[in-house]
Scaffold this active site. Structure first.
Site, PDB file in Angstrom:
ATOM      1  N   HIS A  42      -0.041  -1.529  -0.236  1.00 31.72           N
ATOM      2  CA  HIS A  42      -0.139  -0.099   0.137  1.00 31.72           C
ATOM      3  C   HIS A  42       0.320   1.475   0.271  1.00 31.72           C
ATOM      4  CE1 HIS A  42      -4.087  -1.413   1.687  1.00 31.72           C
ATOM      5  NE2 HIS A  42      -3.118  -2.546   0.366  1.00 31.72           N
ATOM      6  N   TYR A  92      -9.129   5.313   7.099  1.00 30.99           N
ATOM      7  CA  TYR A  92      -9.545   6.023   8.522  1.00 30.99           C
ATOM      8  C   TYR A  92     -10.592   7.677   8.843  1.00 30.99           C
ATOM      9  CZ  TYR A  92      -4.951   3.255  10.148  1.00 30.99           C
ATOM     10  OH  TYR A  92      -3.784   2.706  10.160  1.00 30.99           O
ATOM     11  N   PRO A 149      -3.804   0.335  18.843  1.00 30.93           N
ATOM     12  CA  PRO A 149      -3.900   0.099  17.105  1.00 30.93           C
ATOM     13  C   PRO A 149      -4.050   1.116  16.127  1.00 30.93           C
ATOM     14  CG  PRO A 149      -5.747  -1.013  18.025  1.00 30.93           C
ATOM     15  CD  PRO A 149      -5.502   0.232  18.943  1.00 30.93           C
ATOM     16  N   TYR A 208       4.082   6.960  10.101  1.00 34.25           N
ATOM     17  CA  TYR A 208       3.509   5.328   9.516  1.00 34.25           C
ATOM     18  C   TYR A 208       3.926   4.300   8.799  1.00 34.25           C
ATOM     19  CZ  TYR A 208      -0.983   2.743   8.708  1.00 34.25           C
ATOM     20  OH  TYR A 208      -1.747   1.436   8.832  1.00 34.25           O
TER      21      TYR A 208
HETATM   22  P1  RFL Z   1       2.308 -11.052  21.317  1.00 28.80           P
HETATM   23  O1  RFL Z   1       1.727 -11.722  19.751  1.00 28.80           O
HETATM   24  O2  RFL Z   1       1.007 -11.005  22.101  1.00 28.80           O
HETATM   25  O3  RFL Z   1       2.744 -12.934  21.758  1.00 28.80           O
HETATM   26  C1  RFL Z   1       3.171 -13.306  23.030  1.00 28.80           C
HETATM   27  C2  RFL Z   1       3.291 -14.709  23.677  1.00 28.80           C
HETATM   28  O4  RFL Z   1       3.697 -15.071  24.566  1.00 28.80           O
HETATM   29  C3  RFL Z   1       2.626 -16.439  25.070  1.00 28.80           C
HETATM   30  N1  RFL Z   1       2.578 -16.397  26.325  1.00 28.80           N
HETATM   31  C4  RFL Z   1       3.094 -17.486  26.896  1.00 28.80           C
HETATM   32  N2  RFL Z   1       3.911 -18.403  27.169  1.00 28.80           N
HETATM   33  C5  RFL Z   1       4.174 -18.695  27.626  1.00 28.80           C
HETATM   34  N3  RFL Z   1       4.634 -19.332  28.778  1.00 28.80           N
HETATM   35  C6  RFL Z   1       3.654 -17.799  29.500  1.00 28.80           C
HETATM   36  N4  RFL Z   1       3.343 -17.984  31.270  1.00 28.80           N
HETATM   37  C7  RFL Z   1       2.948 -16.651  28.425  1.00 28.80           C
HETATM   38  N5  RFL Z   1       1.772 -15.847  28.589  1.00 28.80           N
HETATM   39  C8  RFL Z   1       1.949 -15.259  27.115  1.00 28.80           C
HETATM   40  C9  RFL Z   1       1.503 -16.067  24.033  1.00 28.80           C
HETATM   41  O5  RFL Z   1       0.333 -17.070  23.850  1.00 28.80           O
HETATM   42  C10 RFL Z   1       1.844 -15.729  22.873  1.00 28.80           C
HETATM   43  O6  RFL Z   1       1.710 -16.739  21.775  1.00 28.80           O
HETATM   44  O7  RFL Z   1       3.333 -10.863  22.108  1.00 28.80           O
HETATM   45  P2  RFL Z   1       4.594 -10.376  20.736  1.00 28.80           P
HETATM   46  O8  RFL Z   1       5.057 -11.510  20.182  1.00 28.80           O
HETATM   47  O9  RFL Z   1       4.992  -8.705  21.400  1.00 28.80           O
HETATM   48  O10 RFL Z   1       3.380  -9.376  19.412  1.00 28.80           O
HETATM   49  C11 RFL Z   1       3.325  -8.066  19.783  1.00 28.80           C
HETATM   50  C12 RFL Z   1       2.277  -8.044  18.320  1.00 28.80           C
HETATM   51  O11 RFL Z   1       0.968  -9.090  18.571  1.00 28.80           O
HETATM   52  C13 RFL Z   1       0.896  -6.664  19.084  1.00 28.80           C
HETATM   53  O12 RFL Z   1       2.063  -5.436  18.804  1.00 28.80           O
HETATM   54  C14 RFL Z   1       0.081  -6.332  17.344  1.00 28.80           C
HETATM   55  O13 RFL Z   1      -1.003  -7.504  17.474  1.00 28.80           O
HETATM   56  C15 RFL Z   1      -0.035  -4.847  18.214  1.00 28.80           C
HETATM   57  N6  RFL Z   1      -1.346  -5.209  16.985  1.00 28.80           N
HETATM   58  C16 RFL Z   1      -1.011  -4.575  15.201  1.00 28.80           C
HETATM   59  N7  RFL Z   1      -0.148  -4.503  15.656  1.00 28.80           N
HETATM   60  C17 RFL Z   1       0.445  -3.586  14.191  1.00 28.80           C
HETATM   61  O14 RFL Z   1       1.826  -3.655  14.079  1.00 28.80           O
HETATM   62  N8  RFL Z   1       0.420  -3.157  13.032  1.00 28.80           N
HETATM   63  C18 RFL Z   1      -0.773  -3.828  13.261  1.00 28.80           C
HETATM   64  O15 RFL Z   1      -1.314  -3.876  11.905  1.00 28.80           O
HETATM   65  C19 RFL Z   1      -2.085  -4.129  14.259  1.00 28.80           C
HETATM   66  N9  RFL Z   1      -3.376  -4.152  13.870  1.00 28.80           N
HETATM   67  C20 RFL Z   1      -2.805  -5.247  16.706  1.00 28.80           C
HETATM   68  C21 RFL Z   1      -3.713  -4.578  15.539  1.00 28.80           C
HETATM   69  C22 RFL Z   1      -3.444  -5.243  17.669  1.00 28.80           C
HETATM   70  C23 RFL Z   1      -4.220  -5.696  18.208  1.00 28.80           C
HETATM   71  N10 RFL Z   1      -5.446  -6.436  19.108  1.00 28.80           N
HETATM   72  C24 RFL Z   1      -6.272  -7.384  19.169  1.00 28.80           C
HETATM   73  C25 RFL Z   1      -4.513  -6.275  20.323  1.00 28.80           C
HETATM   74  C26 RFL Z   1      -4.767  -4.856  15.809  1.00 28.80           C
HETATM   75  C27 RFL Z   1      -5.976  -5.444  17.236  1.00 28.80           C
HETATM   76  C28 RFL Z   1      -7.208  -5.607  16.681  1.00 28.80           C
HETATM   77  C1  PHB Z   2      -6.025  -4.137  10.671  1.00 31.39           C
HETATM   78  O1  PHB Z   2      -5.943  -4.305   9.724  1.00 31.39           O
HETATM   79  O2  PHB Z   2      -5.609  -5.101  11.118  1.00 31.39           O
HETATM   80  C2  PHB Z   2      -5.060  -3.358  10.772  1.00 31.39           C
HETATM   81  C3  PHB Z   2      -4.909  -1.900  10.325  1.00 31.39           C
HETATM   82  C4  PHB Z   2      -4.865  -0.920  10.570  1.00 31.39           C
HETATM   83  C5  PHB Z   2      -4.357  -0.791  12.090  1.00 31.39           C
HETATM   84  C6  PHB Z   2      -5.301  -1.546  12.689  1.00 31.39           C
HETATM   85  C7  PHB Z   2      -5.241  -2.678  12.344  1.00 31.39           C
HETATM   86  O3  PHB Z   2      -3.962   0.457  12.877  1.00 31.39           O
END
Ligand code: RFL
Ligand code: PHB
Length: 394
Positions: free
Chosen positions: A74, A204, A296, A388
């Site tokens: 994108h 957005y 997010p 971004y």
């Molecule tokens: P994770 O992915 O949460 O992984 C942590 C892992 O540790 C495990 N765990 C354990 N394992 C053993 N013993 C324990 N006691 C444990 N406790 C936990 C868990 O099961 C898991 O597998 O953390 P990590 O690696 O730091 O990664 C971070 C990302 O996952 C997170 O920041 C993103 O998903 C945030 N996020 C977004 N980030 C972006 O860069 N671009 C995006 O577009 C974006 N969109 C989002 C998002 C997060 C969202 N939610 C659901 C919060 C959109 C949403 C809706």
């Molecule tokens: C997504 O595609 O899940 C997404 C995209 C943009 C954001 C957050 C989540 O800022």
């Protein structure tokens, strides 16, 4: 039975798996301990937007082949307010950079496969993980295997990559860490639906009724989000109500409407900003969501996790190649400089694009003026675009 490795890594999310992969490329051994199953982590729906630097690192480290083939590149986003749409052109404003839409669970599948093919150890479905002897040269992880056996893993270092609900940081003595937190008075309702893309780039939108976001996953599956009350339950959001809100919040003067289709996944996630300082205690190094969380809106969480582990992998590499600890000692300060810039950007995007409960008409007019400024000033558009697509990794 007790085991030994160089780096024990708790958590097989993007942070833990990429750390294990980068260490392996430098000949450093690790064991990853994960509480969930492989199927579960490979199916959890989360992030979608990868910064240019994240993509470059994945490609350079040999795990970017499928991403390059299947990701969507994108070159901009659309900001929609006052029923008009304005494009932010990334390459033009950043010297050629763009973002890639590729789901987080696809990144995880690629990393798990790379680790297992290289003979790496990922122990899934472990329980009762504790870390200790953190302030000695031989920190340890104790855990229960899937078969219910109690084990101890002796390490040189521990990577605490266990996300927001993780246990590693709880083993840091009280009084050692400073916590910075901000909870927002709204949440996101996210859906996945079977429909073709409504827009070729992410949209957005700020509307009097609240924020909305149009993202994508594939030519057949779309990802959309809606600002809701943090106390809302999914039961109060039947599909028809979701579509009605999306239509209204995303409407433009020329009659744009999202393409609709069956909704097959719905979640509500709260929004907060959170940072722990420092990101290290003794030989435990925290990375990713275990140390910081962003709302997010700026799509920064996964990308920050990647940036942390790149800094950490380099510091460990220097330690194993030359016995020098300077980069390890600087890890927290180096990572936090980038973390705080991403915190600022995520807070700013969130504040500009959401309706605050009780927010008055003045506040809304200021938000509209800010969006008008951001989309009409090259300096302001460049500042958004530069953040971004991602600030430099170093
Ligand atoms: P994770 O992915 O949460 O992984 C942590 C892992 O540790 C495990 N765990 C354990 N394992 C053993 N013993 C324990 N006691 C444990 N406790 C936990 C868990 O099961 C898991 O597998 O953390 P990590 O690696 O730091 O990664 C971070 C990302 O996952 C997170 O920041 C993103 O998903 C945030 N996020 C977004 N980030 C972006 O860069 N671009 C995006 O577009 C974006 N969109 C989002 C998002 C997060 C969202 N939610 C659901 C919060 C959109 C949403 C809706
Ligand atoms: C997504 O595609 O899940 C997404 C995209 C943009 C954001 C957050 C989540 O800022």
């Amino acid at each position: 039975m007790n085991l030994r490795t160089q780096v024990g890594i708790v958590g097989a999310g993007p942070a833990g798996l990429l750390l294990a992969h980068l260490l392996h490329l430098q000949g450093i051994e690790s064991v990853v301990l994960e509480s969930r199953s492989r199927e579960e982590i490979e199916q959890t729906i989360r992030a979608g937007v990868l910064e240019q630097g994240t993509v470059d690192l994945m490609v350079a480290s040999g795990v970017g082949e499928r991403l390059r083939r299947e990701g969507f590149f994108h070159e901009g986003i659309r900001l929609r307010f006052d029923a008009r749409e304005h494009r932010i052109d990334f390459p033009a404003l950043t010297g050629g950079k763009k973002v890639t839409v590729y789901a987080q669970h696809e990144v995880l599948k690629d990393l798990v496969r790379a680790r297992l093919e290289a003979g790496g150890q990922i122990l899934f479905e472990v329980r009762d993980v504790t870390v200790y002897d953190l302030d000695t040269a031989a920190p340890k992880v104790r855990y229960r295997t899937r078969e219910d056996e109690l084990r101890e893993l002796a390490c040189d270092f521990i990577g605490g990559c266990d996300g927001t609900q993780g246990v590693c940081r709880r083993h840091i003595p009280g009084g050692t860490l400073a916590v910075f937190e901000k909870v927002y008075p709204f949440a996101w309702l996210g859906i996945l639906c079977e429909a073709p893309p409504s827009s070729d780039e992410l949209v957005y939108a700020l509307h009097e009724r609240g924020f909305a976001l149009v993202s994508t996953r594939s030519p057949e599956i779309q990802r959309l989000y809606l600002q809701v009350d943090p106390g809302d339950k999914l039961e109060s959001w039947p599909d028809e109500r979701i579509w009605a809100e999306l239509r209204e919040r995303l409407a433009t003067r020329d009659g744009w409407a999202p393409k609709e289709g069956p909704i097959f996944h719905k979640t509500i996630v709260g929004m907060r900003s959170f940072v722990l300082e420092p990101m290290q205690y003794g030989r435990l190094f925290l990375a990713g969501d275990a140390a910081h969380v962003v709302p997010p809106t700026g799509a920064k969480g996964l990308n920050l996790a990647v940036a942390d582990v790149r800094v950490l992998a380099r510091a460990l590499e220097k330690f194993y190649k030359s016995a020098k600890t300077d980069l390890l000692e600087q890890y927290s300060a180096t990572a936090l400089r980038r973390v705080w810039k991403a915190q600022r950007f995520s807070w700013w995007m969130t504040s500009m694009l959401h309706r605050f409960p009780g927010g008055d008409a003045f506040q809304y007019r200021v938000q509209l003026a800010e969006l008008d400024y951001v989309t009409s000033s090259r300096a302001a558009s460049s500042a958004l675009a530069e953040n971004y697509v991602g600030l430099p990794l170093d």
